[in-house]
Design an enzyme around this catalytic site. Structure first.
Site, PDB file in Angstrom:
ATOM      1  N   SER A 183       0.852  -1.200   0.000  1.00  0.00           N
ATOM      2  CA  SER A 183       0.000   0.000   0.000  1.00  0.00           C
ATOM      3  C   SER A 183       0.877   1.236   0.000  1.00  0.00           C
ATOM      4  CB  SER A 183      -0.863  -0.007   1.263  1.00  0.00           C
ATOM      5  OG  SER A 183      -1.339   1.288   1.556  1.00  0.00           O
ATOM      6  N   TYR A 196      -2.044  -0.613  10.343  1.00  0.00           N
ATOM      7  CA  TYR A 196      -2.141  -1.074   8.952  1.00  0.00           C
ATOM      8  C   TYR A 196      -0.898  -0.663   8.152  1.00  0.00           C
ATOM      9  CZ  TYR A 196      -4.093  -1.101   4.135  1.00  0.00           C
ATOM     10  OH  TYR A 196      -4.319  -1.284   2.782  1.00  0.00           O
TER      11      TYR A 196
HETATM   12  P1  NAD Z   1     -11.369  -5.853  -0.475  1.00  0.00           P
HETATM   13  O1  NAD Z   1     -12.167  -5.604   0.724  1.00  0.00           O
HETATM   14  O2  NAD Z   1     -12.079  -6.128  -1.733  1.00  0.00           O
HETATM   15  O3  NAD Z   1     -10.345  -7.046  -0.231  1.00  0.00           O
HETATM   16  C1  NAD Z   1      -9.803  -7.365   1.002  1.00  0.00           C
HETATM   17  C2  NAD Z   1     -10.123  -8.810   1.278  1.00  0.00           C
HETATM   18  O4  NAD Z   1      -9.415  -9.233   2.433  1.00  0.00           O
HETATM   19  C3  NAD Z   1     -11.582  -9.096   1.582  1.00  0.00           C
HETATM   20  O5  NAD Z   1     -12.319  -9.351   0.425  1.00  0.00           O
HETATM   21  C4  NAD Z   1     -11.509 -10.322   2.469  1.00  0.00           C
HETATM   22  O6  NAD Z   1     -11.801 -11.480   1.728  1.00  0.00           O
HETATM   23  C5  NAD Z   1     -10.069 -10.377   2.900  1.00  0.00           C
HETATM   24  N1  NAD Z   1      -9.943 -10.473   4.360  1.00  0.00           N
HETATM   25  C6  NAD Z   1     -10.072  -9.503   5.285  1.00  0.00           C
HETATM   26  N2  NAD Z   1      -9.898 -10.018   6.512  1.00  0.00           N
HETATM   27  C7  NAD Z   1      -9.638 -11.334   6.356  1.00  0.00           C
HETATM   28  C8  NAD Z   1      -9.359 -12.401   7.238  1.00  0.00           C
HETATM   29  N3  NAD Z   1      -9.297 -12.245   8.550  1.00  0.00           N
HETATM   30  N4  NAD Z   1      -9.152 -13.630   6.696  1.00  0.00           N
HETATM   31  C9  NAD Z   1      -9.207 -13.806   5.382  1.00  0.00           C
HETATM   32  N5  NAD Z   1      -9.465 -12.830   4.502  1.00  0.00           N
HETATM   33  C10 NAD Z   1      -9.669 -11.622   4.984  1.00  0.00           C
HETATM   34  O7  NAD Z   1     -10.420  -4.584  -0.635  1.00  0.00           O
HETATM   35  P2  NAD Z   1      -9.158  -4.302  -1.574  1.00  0.00           P
HETATM   36  O8  NAD Z   1      -8.988  -2.842  -1.489  1.00  0.00           O
HETATM   37  O9  NAD Z   1      -9.277  -4.940  -2.877  1.00  0.00           O
HETATM   38  O10 NAD Z   1      -7.978  -4.959  -0.753  1.00  0.00           O
HETATM   39  C11 NAD Z   1      -7.037  -5.826  -1.345  1.00  0.00           C
HETATM   40  C12 NAD Z   1      -5.653  -5.419  -0.915  1.00  0.00           C
HETATM   41  O11 NAD Z   1      -5.373  -4.113  -1.408  1.00  0.00           O
HETATM   42  C13 NAD Z   1      -5.433  -5.351   0.581  1.00  0.00           C
HETATM   43  O12 NAD Z   1      -4.172  -5.902   0.894  1.00  0.00           O
HETATM   44  C14 NAD Z   1      -5.410  -3.868   0.869  1.00  0.00           C
HETATM   45  O13 NAD Z   1      -4.658  -3.560   2.014  1.00  0.00           O
HETATM   46  C15 NAD Z   1      -4.756  -3.366  -0.395  1.00  0.00           C
HETATM   47  N6  NAD Z   1      -4.898  -1.945  -0.663  1.00  0.00           N
HETATM   48  C16 NAD Z   1      -6.123  -1.408  -0.837  1.00  0.00           C
HETATM   49  C17 NAD Z   1      -6.236  -0.050  -1.080  1.00  0.00           C
HETATM   50  C18 NAD Z   1      -7.581   0.610  -1.267  1.00  0.00           C
HETATM   51  O14 NAD Z   1      -7.647   1.828  -1.235  1.00  0.00           O
HETATM   52  N7  NAD Z   1      -8.651  -0.136  -1.461  1.00  0.00           N
HETATM   53  C19 NAD Z   1      -5.084   0.746  -1.175  1.00  0.00           C
HETATM   54  C20 NAD Z   1      -3.836   0.148  -1.010  1.00  0.00           C
HETATM   55  C21 NAD Z   1      -3.751  -1.203  -0.760  1.00  0.00           C
END
Ligand code: NAD
Ligand code: MG
Length: 293
Positions: A183, A196
């Site tokens: 991230s 985080y």
């Molecule tokens: P998202 O909510 O679609 O995906 C995150 C997923 O994590 C969830 O769908 C869930 O299945 C899983 N999860 C959460 N807690 C869990 C647990 N205890 N056990 C198993 N699975 C679990 O959101 P996203 O934004 O697509 O996130 C995907 C990645 O992208 C993450 O690593 C997040 O930190 C990263 N990210 C997101 C952003 C943003 O702005 N959305 C920015 C930078 C990085």
């Protein structure tokens, strides 16, 4: 020529809030994950990929592009996300590939090991691990972060990555790939995401170190560091205000969040020997024009 840089949803977004982990089906507007402009070239033909958090957001978009590039996938998700996972499966199958569903909570080591074993059994082997699931809960003050919360964030975001990678490497042949989702908070810090952001910093160091450790075994290890992306993660973050979600991505140079389909091609690039055979140990930023790092 189409200009897809600015013709994307911009804030303000509709006011919305969901309980964690949130469902993509309830997001307004719906995230763009089908990548209509993307042209597949068989880059992952016959590969087998496990994608954690593949039900929604970035993970779903990666699953769809991997399928279009010729890979079969297994996606892990939490039981309450089953309907989103089925939607991902529909999209993967529409691309002519298999999508296996694996339910469970990655905060437990035993499930991480089982998850990899299930993926290996269902896919008939494993060539790509995308360690993408994460837990995020904004807190404005350090005193509000309980030890339990700190622990949970590290268990889901860092410990799981270690346990999954360790179990996966056991099955991986030379030419395999491990890719993590980091991230921008790892690169810039974030005053509301102390725990985080710290896990994302750990992911970067883990990625660089594991890349060096696995080099001679022919396994490449990389990470992608996105800026804000329109997914269920923030609308389902209990600590994110209605205003934060409404204005999500406003403070980037592009003045908008990424859509998942804009982030996913980097995961193809990093998994494909045709594209990145000389690259291992990098953290690839996708920051919408932010050059502060
Ligand atoms: P998202 O909510 O679609 O995906 C995150 C997923 O994590 C969830 O769908 C869930 O299945 C899983 N999860 C959460 N807690 C869990 C647990 N205890 N056990 C198993 N699975 C679990 O959101 P996203 O934004 O697509 O996130 C995907 C990645 O992208 C993450 O690593 C997040 O930190 C990263 N990210 C997101 C952003 C943003 O702005 N959305 C920015 C930078 C990085
Ligand atoms: Mg989800």
């Amino acid at each position: 020529m189409e200009n897809r840089t600015q013709e994307r949803p911009h804030p303000p977004f509709p006011e919305q809030k969901q309980p964690e982990p949130g469902l993509e089906s309830r997001l307004k507007p719906q995230p763009e994950f089908e990548a209509p402009l993307y042209k597949a070239a068989g880059k992952l033909e016959g590969r087998r990929a496990l994608i954690t958090g593949g039900d929604s957001g970035i993970g779903r978009a990666v699953a769809v592009l991997y399928a279009r590039e010729g890979a079969d996938v297994a996606i892990q998700f939490l039981p309450v996300e089953r309907s989103d996972a089925e939607e991902t499966r529909r999209a993967v199958e529409a691309a002519g590939r298999k999508c296996h569903l694996i339910e469970g909570d990655l905060s437990e080591e035993i499930f991480c090991v089982e998850c990899v074993q299930q993926a290996v059994d269902l896919l008939g082997g494993l060539d790509i691990l995308v360690s993408n699931a994460a837990h995020q809960m904004r807190k404005g003050r350090i005193e509000e972060i309980t030890s339990e919360e700190w622990d949970r964030t590290f268990r889901v975001n860092v410990y799981a990555y270690f346990h999954l990678a360790k179990a996966a490497v056991h099955h991986m042949k030379p030419g395999s790939n491990i890719i993590a989702t980091s991230s921008e908070t790892a690169l810039l810090g974030n005053k509301s995401l102390l725990d985080y952001a710290s896990t994302k910093g750990a992911i970067n160091a883990f990625t660089m170190s594991l890349a060096q450790m696995l080099l001679e075994r022919g396994i490449r290890v990389n990470a992608v560091a996105p800026g804000p992306v329109w997914t269920p993660l923030n609308p389902s973050d209990e600590g994110a205000s209605l205003e934060k979600v409404k204005s999500f991505g406003q403070d980037t140079p592009m003045k908008r969040p990424a859509q998942p389909e804009e982030i996913a091609p980097a995961y193809v690039f990093l998994a494909s020997d045709a594209d990145s055979s000389y690259i291992t140990g990098i953290v690839l930023p996708e920051l919408g024009g932010n050059t502060l790092m």
